[in-house]
Design a protein around this motif. Structure first.
Motif, PDB file in Angstrom:
ATOM      1  N   LEU A  59      19.106  18.662  14.994  1.00 41.66           N
ATOM      2  CA  LEU A  59      18.555  18.981  16.237  1.00 41.66           C
ATOM      3  C   LEU A  59      19.571  19.121  17.262  1.00 41.66           C
ATOM      4  O   LEU A  59      19.823  20.175  17.811  1.00 41.66           O
ATOM      5  CB  LEU A  59      17.174  18.439  16.731  1.00 41.66           C
ATOM      6  CG  LEU A  59      16.101  18.451  15.798  1.00 41.66           C
ATOM      7  CD1 LEU A  59      14.918  17.565  16.129  1.00 41.66           C
ATOM      8  CD2 LEU A  59      15.683  19.644  15.344  1.00 41.66           C
ATOM      9  N   LYS A  60      20.547  18.044  17.588  1.00 40.89           N
ATOM     10  CA  LYS A  60      21.580  18.065  18.402  1.00 40.89           C
ATOM     11  C   LYS A  60      22.563  19.243  18.126  1.00 40.89           C
ATOM     12  O   LYS A  60      23.054  19.737  19.069  1.00 40.89           O
ATOM     13  CB  LYS A  60      22.171  16.736  18.433  1.00 40.89           C
ATOM     14  CG  LYS A  60      21.182  15.618  19.047  1.00 40.89           C
ATOM     15  CD  LYS A  60      21.802  14.244  18.996  1.00 40.89           C
ATOM     16  CE  LYS A  60      20.857  13.127  19.640  1.00 40.89           C
ATOM     17  NZ  LYS A  60      21.479  11.672  19.731  1.00 40.89           N
ATOM     18  N   ARG A  61      22.821  19.266  16.859  1.00 40.80           N
ATOM     19  CA  ARG A  61      24.093  20.203  16.466  1.00 40.80           C
ATOM     20  C   ARG A  61      23.497  21.706  16.606  1.00 40.80           C
ATOM     21  O   ARG A  61      24.131  22.503  17.069  1.00 40.80           O
ATOM     22  CB  ARG A  61      24.508  19.995  14.902  1.00 40.80           C
ATOM     23  CG  ARG A  61      25.325  18.658  14.795  1.00 40.80           C
ATOM     24  CD  ARG A  61      25.910  18.434  13.674  1.00 40.80           C
ATOM     25  NE  ARG A  61      24.971  18.382  12.627  1.00 40.80           N
ATOM     26  CZ  ARG A  61      24.570  17.148  11.993  1.00 40.80           C
ATOM     27  NH1 ARG A  61      25.316  16.011  12.493  1.00 40.80           N
ATOM     28  NH2 ARG A  61      23.799  17.045  10.977  1.00 40.80           N
ATOM     29  N   LEU A  62      22.225  21.748  16.179  1.00 36.06           N
ATOM     30  CA  LEU A  62      21.578  23.249  16.662  1.00 36.06           C
ATOM     31  C   LEU A  62      21.141  23.399  17.867  1.00 36.06           C
ATOM     32  O   LEU A  62      20.623  24.541  18.102  1.00 36.06           O
ATOM     33  CB  LEU A  62      20.403  23.203  15.532  1.00 36.06           C
ATOM     34  CG  LEU A  62      20.413  23.476  14.095  1.00 36.06           C
ATOM     35  CD1 LEU A  62      19.467  22.968  13.184  1.00 36.06           C
ATOM     36  CD2 LEU A  62      21.291  24.698  13.559  1.00 36.06           C
ATOM     37  N   ASN A  63      21.183  22.293  18.839  1.00 33.22           N
ATOM     38  CA  ASN A  63      20.862  22.652  20.193  1.00 33.22           C
ATOM     39  C   ASN A  63      19.218  23.239  20.079  1.00 33.22           C
ATOM     40  O   ASN A  63      19.231  24.113  20.893  1.00 33.22           O
ATOM     41  CB  ASN A  63      21.744  23.637  20.995  1.00 33.22           C
ATOM     42  CG  ASN A  63      21.469  23.361  22.401  1.00 33.22           C
ATOM     43  OD1 ASN A  63      21.017  22.481  23.001  1.00 33.22           O
ATOM     44  ND2 ASN A  63      21.943  24.635  23.103  1.00 33.22           N
ATOM     45  N   THR A  64      18.442  22.641  19.652  1.00 34.31           N
ATOM     46  CA  THR A  64      16.949  23.004  19.361  1.00 34.31           C
ATOM     47  C   THR A  64      16.245  21.874  19.274  1.00 34.31           C
ATOM     48  O   THR A  64      16.408  20.634  19.137  1.00 34.31           O
ATOM     49  CB  THR A  64      16.755  23.893  18.348  1.00 34.31           C
ATOM     50  OG1 THR A  64      15.496  24.472  18.439  1.00 34.31           O
ATOM     51  CG2 THR A  64      16.999  23.148  16.834  1.00 34.31           C
ATOM     52  N   ASP A  65      15.002  22.045  19.617  1.00 37.45           N
ATOM     53  CA  ASP A  65      13.892  20.828  19.787  1.00 37.45           C
ATOM     54  C   ASP A  65      13.233  20.933  18.160  1.00 37.45           C
ATOM     55  O   ASP A  65      12.421  19.824  18.215  1.00 37.45           O
ATOM     56  CB  ASP A  65      12.670  21.207  20.786  1.00 37.45           C
ATOM     57  CG  ASP A  65      13.149  21.073  22.154  1.00 37.45           C
ATOM     58  OD1 ASP A  65      14.328  20.516  22.310  1.00 37.45           O
ATOM     59  OD2 ASP A  65      12.814  21.894  22.902  1.00 37.45           O
ATOM     60  N   TYR A  66      13.276  21.947  17.471  1.00 42.63           N
ATOM     61  CA  TYR A  66      12.664  21.834  16.350  1.00 42.63           C
ATOM     62  C   TYR A  66      13.348  22.695  15.082  1.00 42.63           C
ATOM     63  O   TYR A  66      13.996  23.539  15.461  1.00 42.63           O
ATOM     64  CB  TYR A  66      11.200  22.202  16.157  1.00 42.63           C
ATOM     65  CG  TYR A  66      11.117  23.783  16.805  1.00 42.63           C
ATOM     66  CD1 TYR A  66      10.948  24.489  15.234  1.00 42.63           C
ATOM     67  CD2 TYR A  66      10.998  24.068  17.935  1.00 42.63           C
ATOM     68  CE1 TYR A  66      10.660  26.006  15.944  1.00 42.63           C
ATOM     69  CE2 TYR A  66      10.843  25.375  18.562  1.00 42.63           C
ATOM     70  CZ  TYR A  66      10.573  26.243  17.256  1.00 42.63           C
ATOM     71  OH  TYR A  66      10.693  27.579  17.445  1.00 42.63           O
TER      72      TYR A  66
END
Length: 244
Positions: A59-66
């Motif tokens: 999630l951190k690498r994708l910069n998303t919450d889900y």
């Protein structure tokens, strides 16, 4: 959506996480809710202790919450019961919307379906293309019965794997000409012909991605399919699951 594409597939393994970072950069200008992100956990991380860590890192690498769907990349030493329990827990926390598996064959799916939460498995991602049709014998019929979508990786097979240069294959050339398409578009159209398969071709060039998207508009005829079967026949017996 990006040129009509909604599904983007990645994994914590790809580029040691750098592929997820690249996806984050690529989707930044777009509405996140219009995209369907798939990522995958390594078998070595598929435990109750490690899955939450892997999910958070993705999630951190994708910069998303889900993540829309989170897959077990392949079977490993950790019991599938433990993996499913962990997946259900992170799903209850809305960090993943659904979960599935990858590179699992009939025996593995049968075991999963016998577990309390097994029916919540929403996909199986396997190698499927004209040169790797083995799943049509038993795995695909089973998944169709379960109404479980197939995610096909490597849908545009390499020529050497098929034992021929695809661009010179007479039948494929004729069908491509008939549909005003490229041979690779025909291969993709064939892969998704049943309306229950999501193909995830790999491409690093924008033009190729757009060409891939256009393949969804091609409707192969029964005659086309018979011609293809004559060159690349359906499996007549069970075969080992094709990998990588």
């Amino acid at each position: 959506m990006i040129h009509g594409v909604q599904v983007i597939d990645t994994a914590e393994m790809y580029g040691d996480g750098n592929a997820e970072r690249l996806v984050a950069h690529a989707i930044k200008p777009y509405n996140r809710e219009e995209l369907f992100l798939i990522s995958k956990v390594l078998p070595s991380n598929a435990s109750k202790k490690q899955i939450p860590v892997s999910v958070e890192n993705s999630l951190k690498r994708l910069n998303t919450d889900y993540v829309d769907q989170y897959l077990l990349h392949w079977r490993g030493p950790i019991p599938i019961e433990e993996t499913i329990e962990a997946l259900e827990k992170v799903k209850s926390q809305d960090k993943i919307k659904s979960w599935g598996v990858s590179n699992l064959n009939v025996d593995d799916l049968e075991k999963i379906m016998k577990l309390p939460d097994g029916i919540k498995c929403e996909s199986n991602q396997v190698r499927y293309n004209l040169g790797d049709r083995g799943i049509e014998f038993d795995l695909m019929p089973m998944m169709n019965k379960l109404e479980m979508p197939l995610i096909a990786y490597a849908p545009v097979a390499r020529g050497d794997r098929l034992g021929t240069n695809l661009t010179k294959q007479k039948v494929l050339k004729e069908i491509a000409k008939k549909h005003h398409a490229t041979i690779f578009q025909i291969l993709l159209a064939w892969c998704i012909r049943n309306g229950q398969t999501i193909a995830i071709p790999q491409s690093s060039k924008t033009a190729h991605v757009i060409d891939n998207v256009k393949a969804a508009e091609i409707q192969l005829t029964q005659q086309d399919l018979r011609q293809i079967d004559s060159v690349y026949p359906k499996p007549s017996m069970k075969q080992p699951l094709a990998l990588w």
